[in-house]
Design a protein around this motif. Structure first.
Motif, PDB file in Angstrom:
ATOM      1  N   ILE A  11    -124.355 -58.054  49.870  1.00  0.00           N
ATOM      2  CA  ILE A  11    -125.637 -57.422  49.523  1.00  0.00           C
ATOM      3  C   ILE A  11    -125.385 -56.104  48.807  1.00  0.00           C
ATOM      4  O   ILE A  11    -126.067 -55.763  47.832  1.00  0.00           O
ATOM      5  CB  ILE A  11    -126.486 -57.207  50.786  1.00  0.00           C
ATOM      6  CG1 ILE A  11    -126.794 -58.545  51.460  1.00  0.00           C
ATOM      7  CG2 ILE A  11    -127.779 -56.471  50.444  1.00  0.00           C
ATOM      8  CD1 ILE A  11    -127.517 -58.400  52.794  1.00  0.00           C
ATOM      9  N   LEU A  12    -124.413 -55.351  49.280  1.00  0.00           N
ATOM     10  CA  LEU A  12    -124.041 -54.082  48.633  1.00  0.00           C
ATOM     11  C   LEU A  12    -123.682 -54.307  47.165  1.00  0.00           C
ATOM     12  O   LEU A  12    -124.209 -53.622  46.272  1.00  0.00           O
ATOM     13  CB  LEU A  12    -122.873 -53.447  49.379  1.00  0.00           C
ATOM     14  CG  LEU A  12    -122.149 -52.285  48.677  1.00  0.00           C
ATOM     15  CD1 LEU A  12    -123.084 -51.101  48.477  1.00  0.00           C
ATOM     16  CD2 LEU A  12    -120.920 -51.856  49.483  1.00  0.00           C
ATOM     17  N   LYS A  13    -122.819 -55.262  46.903  1.00  0.00           N
ATOM     18  CA  LYS A  13    -122.382 -55.535  45.531  1.00  0.00           C
ATOM     19  C   LYS A  13    -123.537 -56.020  44.664  1.00  0.00           C
ATOM     20  O   LYS A  13    -123.631 -55.688  43.479  1.00  0.00           O
ATOM     21  CB  LYS A  13    -121.261 -56.579  45.542  1.00  0.00           C
ATOM     22  CG  LYS A  13    -119.989 -56.116  46.231  1.00  0.00           C
ATOM     23  CD  LYS A  13    -118.965 -57.244  46.300  1.00  0.00           C
ATOM     24  CE  LYS A  13    -117.719 -56.812  47.069  1.00  0.00           C
ATOM     25  NZ  LYS A  13    -116.741 -57.921  47.205  1.00  0.00           N
ATOM     26  N   SER A  14    -124.427 -56.801  45.254  1.00  0.00           N
ATOM     27  CA  SER A  14    -125.539 -57.384  44.496  1.00  0.00           C
ATOM     28  C   SER A  14    -126.590 -56.348  44.115  1.00  0.00           C
ATOM     29  O   SER A  14    -127.171 -56.408  43.025  1.00  0.00           O
ATOM     30  CB  SER A  14    -126.182 -58.512  45.312  1.00  0.00           C
ATOM     31  OG  SER A  14    -127.318 -59.036  44.658  1.00  0.00           O
ATOM     32  N   THR A  15    -126.846 -55.383  45.004  1.00  0.00           N
ATOM     33  CA  THR A  15    -127.974 -54.459  44.807  1.00  0.00           C
ATOM     34  C   THR A  15    -127.595 -53.088  44.272  1.00  0.00           C
ATOM     35  O   THR A  15    -128.454 -52.374  43.745  1.00  0.00           O
ATOM     36  CB  THR A  15    -128.725 -54.254  46.133  1.00  0.00           C
ATOM     37  OG1 THR A  15    -127.812 -53.696  47.113  1.00  0.00           O
ATOM     38  CG2 THR A  15    -129.284 -55.570  46.660  1.00  0.00           C
ATOM     39  N   LEU A  16    -126.331 -52.679  44.409  1.00  0.00           N
ATOM     40  CA  LEU A  16    -125.947 -51.296  44.088  1.00  0.00           C
ATOM     41  C   LEU A  16    -126.317 -50.859  42.672  1.00  0.00           C
ATOM     42  O   LEU A  16    -126.849 -49.756  42.487  1.00  0.00           O
ATOM     43  CB  LEU A  16    -124.454 -51.093  44.345  1.00  0.00           C
ATOM     44  CG  LEU A  16    -123.944 -49.656  44.206  1.00  0.00           C
ATOM     45  CD1 LEU A  16    -124.674 -48.734  45.187  1.00  0.00           C
ATOM     46  CD2 LEU A  16    -122.434 -49.592  44.446  1.00  0.00           C
ATOM     47  N   PRO A  17    -126.064 -51.657  41.623  1.00  0.00           N
ATOM     48  CA  PRO A  17    -126.442 -51.186  40.273  1.00  0.00           C
ATOM     49  C   PRO A  17    -127.937 -50.894  40.142  1.00  0.00           C
ATOM     50  O   PRO A  17    -128.327 -49.954  39.438  1.00  0.00           O
ATOM     51  CB  PRO A  17    -126.031 -52.363  39.377  1.00  0.00           C
ATOM     52  CG  PRO A  17    -124.997 -53.109  40.144  1.00  0.00           C
ATOM     53  CD  PRO A  17    -125.408 -52.975  41.577  1.00  0.00           C
ATOM     54  N   TYR A  18    -128.760 -51.644  40.824  1.00  0.00           N
ATOM     55  CA  TYR A  18    -130.209 -51.480  40.722  1.00  0.00           C
ATOM     56  C   TYR A  18    -130.681 -50.246  41.509  1.00  0.00           C
ATOM     57  O   TYR A  18    -131.589 -49.531  41.071  1.00  0.00           O
ATOM     58  CB  TYR A  18    -130.913 -52.737  41.233  1.00  0.00           C
ATOM     59  CG  TYR A  18    -130.501 -53.983  40.492  1.00  0.00           C
ATOM     60  CD1 TYR A  18    -131.193 -54.398  39.352  1.00  0.00           C
ATOM     61  CD2 TYR A  18    -129.405 -54.746  40.909  1.00  0.00           C
ATOM     62  CE1 TYR A  18    -130.803 -55.545  38.656  1.00  0.00           C
ATOM     63  CE2 TYR A  18    -129.010 -55.882  40.216  1.00  0.00           C
ATOM     64  CZ  TYR A  18    -129.708 -56.268  39.093  1.00  0.00           C
ATOM     65  OH  TYR A  18    -129.309 -57.400  38.403  1.00  0.00           O
ATOM     66  N   THR A  19    -130.062 -50.002  42.659  1.00  0.00           N
ATOM     67  CA  THR A  19    -130.454 -48.826  43.436  1.00  0.00           C
ATOM     68  C   THR A  19    -129.972 -47.537  42.768  1.00  0.00           C
ATOM     69  O   THR A  19    -130.655 -46.506  42.840  1.00  0.00           O
ATOM     70  CB  THR A  19    -129.906 -48.905  44.874  1.00  0.00           C
ATOM     71  OG1 THR A  19    -128.484 -49.131  44.846  1.00  0.00           O
ATOM     72  CG2 THR A  19    -130.555 -50.052  45.638  1.00  0.00           C
ATOM     73  N   ILE A  20    -128.830 -47.590  42.109  1.00  0.00           N
ATOM     74  CA  ILE A  20    -128.373 -46.419  41.357  1.00  0.00           C
ATOM     75  C   ILE A  20    -129.320 -46.131  40.199  1.00  0.00           C
ATOM     76  O   ILE A  20    -129.582 -44.962  39.863  1.00  0.00           O
ATOM     77  CB  ILE A  20    -126.925 -46.617  40.861  1.00  0.00           C
ATOM     78  CG1 ILE A  20    -125.952 -46.605  42.048  1.00  0.00           C
ATOM     79  CG2 ILE A  20    -126.535 -45.541  39.850  1.00  0.00           C
ATOM     80  CD1 ILE A  20    -124.507 -46.825  41.663  1.00  0.00           C
ATOM     81  N   PHE A  21    -129.872 -47.170  39.594  1.00  0.00           N
ATOM     82  CA  PHE A  21    -130.858 -46.976  38.525  1.00  0.00           C
ATOM     83  C   PHE A  21    -132.078 -46.219  39.054  1.00  0.00           C
ATOM     84  O   PHE A  21    -132.565 -45.275  38.412  1.00  0.00           O
ATOM     85  CB  PHE A  21    -131.297 -48.333  37.957  1.00  0.00           C
ATOM     86  CG  PHE A  21    -132.569 -48.270  37.158  1.00  0.00           C
ATOM     87  CD1 PHE A  21    -132.576 -47.777  35.859  1.00  0.00           C
ATOM     88  CD2 PHE A  21    -133.778 -48.691  37.718  1.00  0.00           C
ATOM     89  CE1 PHE A  21    -133.760 -47.704  35.139  1.00  0.00           C
ATOM     90  CE2 PHE A  21    -134.961 -48.630  36.995  1.00  0.00           C
ATOM     91  CZ  PHE A  21    -134.952 -48.126  35.702  1.00  0.00           C
ATOM     92  N   VAL A  22    -132.589 -46.608  40.222  1.00  0.00           N
ATOM     93  CA  VAL A  22    -133.740 -45.918  40.811  1.00  0.00           C
ATOM     94  C   VAL A  22    -133.388 -44.466  41.090  1.00  0.00           C
ATOM     95  O   VAL A  22    -134.192 -43.550  40.825  1.00  0.00           O
ATOM     96  CB  VAL A  22    -134.198 -46.621  42.104  1.00  0.00           C
ATOM     97  CG1 VAL A  22    -135.375 -45.871  42.730  1.00  0.00           C
ATOM     98  CG2 VAL A  22    -134.600 -48.068  41.829  1.00  0.00           C
ATOM     99  N   THR A  23    -132.191 -44.234  41.607  1.00  0.00           N
ATOM    100  CA  THR A  23    -131.723 -42.873  41.852  1.00  0.00           C
ATOM    101  C   THR A  23    -131.717 -42.061  40.567  1.00  0.00           C
ATOM    102  O   THR A  23    -132.180 -40.910  40.529  1.00  0.00           O
ATOM    103  CB  THR A  23    -130.305 -42.901  42.460  1.00  0.00           C
ATOM    104  OG1 THR A  23    -130.352 -43.560  43.728  1.00  0.00           O
ATOM    105  CG2 THR A  23    -129.753 -41.498  42.642  1.00  0.00           C
ATOM    106  N   PHE A  24    -131.198 -42.638  39.506  1.00  0.00           N
ATOM    107  CA  PHE A  24    -131.119 -41.949  38.215  1.00  0.00           C
ATOM    108  C   PHE A  24    -132.511 -41.554  37.716  1.00  0.00           C
ATOM    109  O   PHE A  24    -132.722 -40.410  37.278  1.00  0.00           O
ATOM    110  CB  PHE A  24    -130.428 -42.857  37.194  1.00  0.00           C
ATOM    111  CG  PHE A  24    -130.433 -42.329  35.787  1.00  0.00           C
ATOM    112  CD1 PHE A  24    -129.590 -41.301  35.410  1.00  0.00           C
ATOM    113  CD2 PHE A  24    -131.299 -42.867  34.831  1.00  0.00           C
ATOM    114  CE1 PHE A  24    -129.603 -40.802  34.108  1.00  0.00           C
ATOM    115  CE2 PHE A  24    -131.324 -42.381  33.537  1.00  0.00           C
ATOM    116  CZ  PHE A  24    -130.476 -41.349  33.176  1.00  0.00           C
ATOM    117  N   VAL A  25    -133.461 -42.463  37.789  1.00  0.00           N
ATOM    118  CA  VAL A  25    -134.821 -42.171  37.321  1.00  0.00           C
ATOM    119  C   VAL A  25    -135.423 -41.022  38.132  1.00  0.00           C
ATOM    120  O   VAL A  25    -136.042 -40.106  37.575  1.00  0.00           O
ATOM    121  CB  VAL A  25    -135.710 -43.422  37.411  1.00  0.00           C
ATOM    122  CG1 VAL A  25    -137.170 -43.069  37.118  1.00  0.00           C
ATOM    123  CG2 VAL A  25    -135.222 -44.494  36.449  1.00  0.00           C
ATOM    124  N   ALA A  26    -135.259 -41.061  39.439  1.00  0.00           N
ATOM    125  CA  ALA A  26    -135.806 -40.009  40.298  1.00  0.00           C
ATOM    126  C   ALA A  26    -135.168 -38.655  39.986  1.00  0.00           C
ATOM    127  O   ALA A  26    -135.846 -37.617  39.995  1.00  0.00           O
ATOM    128  CB  ALA A  26    -135.586 -40.372  41.768  1.00  0.00           C
TER     129      ALA A  26
END
Length: 429
Positions: free
Chosen positions: A405-420
């Motif tokens: 799950i970590l490998k699958s979701t990490l790029p997308y959660t980092i994107f949300v972090t970047f936008v914020a």
């Protein structure tokens, strides 16, 4: 004297590293690690254990432990009322009904099922939280997704995205950032909207890139239909009540949650309002007891690292390495966002709360910049962290490795972090 100060700084940094290691290795639970680290930090910094009352000043006994234990009292009250509201939502069958209505709406189309059930999960977790609701949602949502041919790791990721996105609008969580970092409530609300939009974009991308348009192999049989409570449309809207009261009418989180409790009981079981309210309060307190104890530990840690002696030691070092421009701020915290994983130093419900106060003491960033950096990296932690209870539960129901799950979701959660972070850099840095 300078050499002694340097040794103390090194010892504090070593203590932080050791406690991170103990928590990651599950040798010491966070609920004990945080207050112990708070006291140890104060000891290393030279805060006296106890001084005569006439001398005044901060002490470990009165300031670090005594005042620290009650520092997050406002957050604890909001958490208790949130637990009460969550219990009412569960007792009246609203959370279960939302998921089943969403499943009926989506039919058997993989895209529709992915989007609608993730949205339903987000709606539920805008009002509730905890391991119990995660189990409840997982037992219904994951089988429905798997029966539509959605891969297990993707189904698990979507449930966690739903939980995280809903959590951004769970007003019971807002007081934590006010009490720990001194963030402005209006800033918390506006950042929640931005992060919510970014999360929706991430979810859409995640679905489009990982879910087939037409149904494929079924990974799990559909769950058998069980007996469910009939819930009217007014009850289905209950999770939105505290959000509207906070965002539109500017009510406090505590008052909004109490009103939401009363509203929910009135539209579901008004004749037993006293019984439902009292039992939900007691059971809600039981559900959030662990979180309440964690808040006490965080308060002790906060006062340990924000004591005058500790700040005097750490301020030069932290001030020298803190970002001094908006661009560096965005780049640095985006790159370092994985440090929110595994109970790391950017985990706001771990060592991050203590580190945030040291950052504030350095004086190079505003409370809004520091607080939103932790909220932004918190998305990485909330969705992708293998040490989260919710991740372990969801992975177990989906029959996948939690690290997948970590490998699958990490790029997308980092994107949300970047936008914020970009939003914060533009308006609040």
């Amino acid at each position: 004297m300078g050499e002694i100060l340097s040794i103390r700084v090194i010892l504090i940094l070593v203590a932080f590293a050791v406690f991170v290691g103990l928590m990651v290795a599950k040798k010491l639970p966070t609920i004990l690690a945080l207050p112990l680290l708070g006291v140890l930090t104060a000891v290393i910094a030279g805060v006296p254990f106890m001084t005569p009352a006439e001398e005044g000043g901060q002490t470990i006994m009165s300031y670090v432990i005594g005042s620290g234990a009650s520092r997050l009292a406002g957050t604890i009250i909001a958490t208790i009322f949130g637990g009460m509201f969550a219990k009412v939502i569960q007792k009246q069958g609203i959370s279960d009904a939302i998921i089943r209505k969403a499943a009926e709406l989506a039919g058997d189309k993989p895209y529709a099922i992915a989007f609608v059930l993730t949205a339903a999960t987000a709606l539920i977790f805008s009002a509730i939280g905890g391991a119990g609701p995660v189990i409840m949602v997982s037992t219904i949502v994951i089988p429905l997704m798997l029966s539509a041919g959605i891969q297990p790791v993707v189904a698990a990721g979507l449930v966690l995205f739903g939980i995280s996105t809903g959590g951004l609008f769970n007003v019971a969580n807002y007081q934590f950032y006010v009490d720990t970092i001194g963030m402005d409530m209006d800033m918390i609300k506006s950042a929640s909207i931005v992060m919510g939009i970014a999360s929706v974009v991430a979810i859409v991308a995640y679905v489009l890139l990982n879910v087939k348009r037409t149904g494929g192999k079924s990974y799990w049989a559909k769950p058998a239909a069980g007996e469910t409570k009939e819930v009217n449309v007014f009850a289905l809207l209950a999770p939105l009540v505290p959000i509207l009261l906070v965002f539109v009418f500017q009510f406090t989180a505590e008052l909004s949650l109490i009103i939401a409790v009363i509203y929910t009981i009135l539209v579901t079981n008004p004749r037993q309002i006293i019984q439902v309210a009292s039992s939900s309060l007691v059971e809600g307190i039981q559900d959030v007891a662990g979180v309440t104890a964690l808040m006490i530990g965080i308060g002790i840690l906060l006062n340990g690292v924000s004591a005058e002696a500790t700040v005097a030691l750490m301020q030069p070092l932290i001030g020298a390495i803190m970002p001094r421009s908006a661009v560096v701020y965005v780049i640095a915290f985006t790159i370092l966002s994985p440090l929110a994983l595994y109970r790391g130093p950017l985990n706001s419900y771990g060592l991050g709360s203590g580190l945030a106060n040291i950052m504030l003491a350095a004086g190079t960033m505003s409370p809004a910049a520091v607080g939103n950096a932790l909220r932004a990296t918190g998305v990485v932690q909330g969705v992708s962290d293998p040490t989260n209870t919710q991740n372990v539960i969801v992975a177990d129901y989906a029959k996948v490795d939690v690290n997948a799950i970590l490998k699958s979701t990490l790029p997308y959660t980092i994107f949300v972090t970047f936008v914020a972070l970009v939003y914060t850099a533009v308006f609040y840095f």
